[in-house]
Design an enzyme around this catalytic site. Structure first.
Site, mmCIF file in Angstrom:
data_model
loop_
_atom_site.group_PDB
_atom_site.id
_atom_site.type_symbol
_atom_site.label_atom_id
_atom_site.label_comp_id
_atom_site.label_asym_id
_atom_site.label_seq_id
_atom_site.Cartn_x
_atom_site.Cartn_y
_atom_site.Cartn_z
ATOM 1 N N ASP A 168 0.831 -1.203 0.000
ATOM 2 C CA ASP A 168 0.000 0.000 0.000
ATOM 3 C C ASP A 168 0.867 1.256 0.000
ATOM 4 O O ASP A 168 2.082 1.192 -0.204
ATOM 5 C CB ASP A 168 -0.968 -0.016 1.189
ATOM 6 N N GLU A 171 4.039 1.041 2.149
ATOM 7 C CA GLU A 171 4.946 -0.091 1.944
ATOM 8 C C GLU A 171 4.640 -1.245 2.900
ATOM 9 O O GLU A 171 5.538 -1.886 3.443
ATOM 10 C CB GLU A 171 6.415 0.343 2.094
ATOM 11 N N GLU A 327 7.683 14.710 8.080
ATOM 12 C CA GLU A 327 6.794 13.628 7.670
ATOM 13 C C GLU A 327 5.711 13.413 8.719
ATOM 14 O O GLU A 327 4.531 13.267 8.403
ATOM 15 C CB GLU A 327 7.599 12.344 7.485
#
Length: 377
Positions: A168, A171, A327
């Protein structure tokens, strides 16, 4: 009614600096680095992340940057024409290629697979590059024939392999077929048709396959009225916000779209920060500003501009003093005991992450909080 640009100078400034950062880090060959310093990402560009970055740059008026990335994608695909044809032929003959023989999800800036092992078989990036190309053509009237061969090859690849389980967005879970992956594929195939770069036969195949993908989402990718993480699951994943928002595979204002947003808000969102999914342990399972922006885009498409602005403000608040966006942030961690193992493996989590900057740009443009730049004469 959206707030005018002049009422949100801090957002407009962060949007402009984000576009400048992305442009400054873009490789001369067109690739966008995922993160220039994070050890696991440095030196690589993802089709998925990069396509969303290119779409943001295109929407903000950085036409040349977006087109250079799309040119890079096309060159990577064109260089693998023989491999793609072998994959397509194998699928047609009932002897599909092994996962390890499928196309990679990330490449070095010069278009190689690279030497590091990765969770490589992901189909979503090939859908998102088609989608980003289609959006750029729609937005700016670019002639898509420059990418015609690569668009055709990518369509053939996705038509032959769309229903295969693969990793997905994160990963993970290669044993499943993921609804966000299906959404990327359907959006990409629809966009490829709209570019006008396909012949009639491929247009028909792309359209009929997109119909089949969307039918699979409706029949096997929903539970309790909302989209699910993978076919047969009942859980949600924050990547589904893209399916009902930016990709518009399921309309955000539809019953399924609204139920999906409600489930993401209920299960994965605290204040304005969004987790990837329940049970996430990557760097402790923090909150991702790019996912807050995807959720904001979906709310904007559904007509809830107030919530969209709240999510934009939360994402902007994750930027450091130098404007760098990470992130994820260590707020409301799902499993704080799992942070150290990732730091020991790869060092501190990615900061900056270009995808975070890009999604802030895209949501700011959507809300008219940062005006698109004028193209140079």
């Amino acid at each position: 009614m959206t707030l005018p640009t002049t009422a949100r100078p801090e957002i407009a400034a962060l949007t402009a600096s984000s576009a400048d950062l992305i442009a400054s880090l873009q490789d001369d060959g067109g690739a966008y680095p995922a993160s220039p310093t994070f050890s696991a990402y440095a030196g690589y560009s993802w089709f998925r992340d990069g396509a969303f970055i290119a779409d943001a740059m295109s929407a903000y008026g950085r036409h040349e940057s977006a087109e250079r990335f799309l040119d890079w994608c096309a060159a990577v695909v064109d260089a693998r024409a023989d491999r793609i044809r072998a994959i397509v032929d194998g699928a047609a003959s009932g002897e599909p290629a092994a996962d390890a023989e499928m196309l990679a999800t990330r490449f070095t800036f010069d278009g190689r697979e690279g030497d590091a092992d990765w969770w490589d078989f992901q189909l979503d990036g090939y859908g998102t590059w088609l989608w980003a190309a289609g959006e750029h053509v729609r937005r700016h009237g670019t002639d898509a024939t420059r990418w015609a061969t690569a668009i055709a090859l990518t369509v053939d690849y996705l038509v032959s392999s769309w229903d295969r389980p693969c990793y997905d967005w994160w990963e993970e879970h290669a044993e499943h077929a993921h609804v966000s992956t299906f959404g990327c594929i359907a959006a990409g195939l629809r966009a490829a048709v709209r570019t006008g770069a396909l012949d009639g036969e491929r247009c028909a195949r792309a359209s009929s396959t997109a119909d089949a993908v969307e039918a699979a989402i409706r029949s096997r990718g929903t539970a309790d009225g909302h989209l699910t993480k993978w076919l047969g699951s009942s859980a949600v994943d924050a990547s589904l916000a893209a399916v009902v928002g930016l990709l518009e595979v399921v309309p955000a204002a539809s019953a399924v779209g609204a139920a999906t947003l409600d489930a993401i808000e209920r299960d994965l969102t605290v204040d304005g920060g969004v987790h990837r999914y329940l049970g996430d342990t990557y760097f402790g399972g923090g909150q991702w500003p790019l996912l807050s922006c995807f959720l904001g885009l979906a709310h904007a498409r559904a007509g809830d501009l107030d919530r969209a602005r709240e999510l934009l403000d939360w994402a902007a608040g994750t930027a450091g003093p130098d404007g760098s966006m990470p992130e994820q942030v260590e707020r409301h961690l799902l499993d704080a005991a799992r942070v150290d193992e990732w730091v020991e493996r790869w060092g501190p989590s990615a900061d900056p992450l270009l995808w975070s900057h890009a999604m802030l740009i895209r949501l700011a443009v959507e809300l008219d909080t940062a005006a698109p730049e004028e193209a140079p004469e």
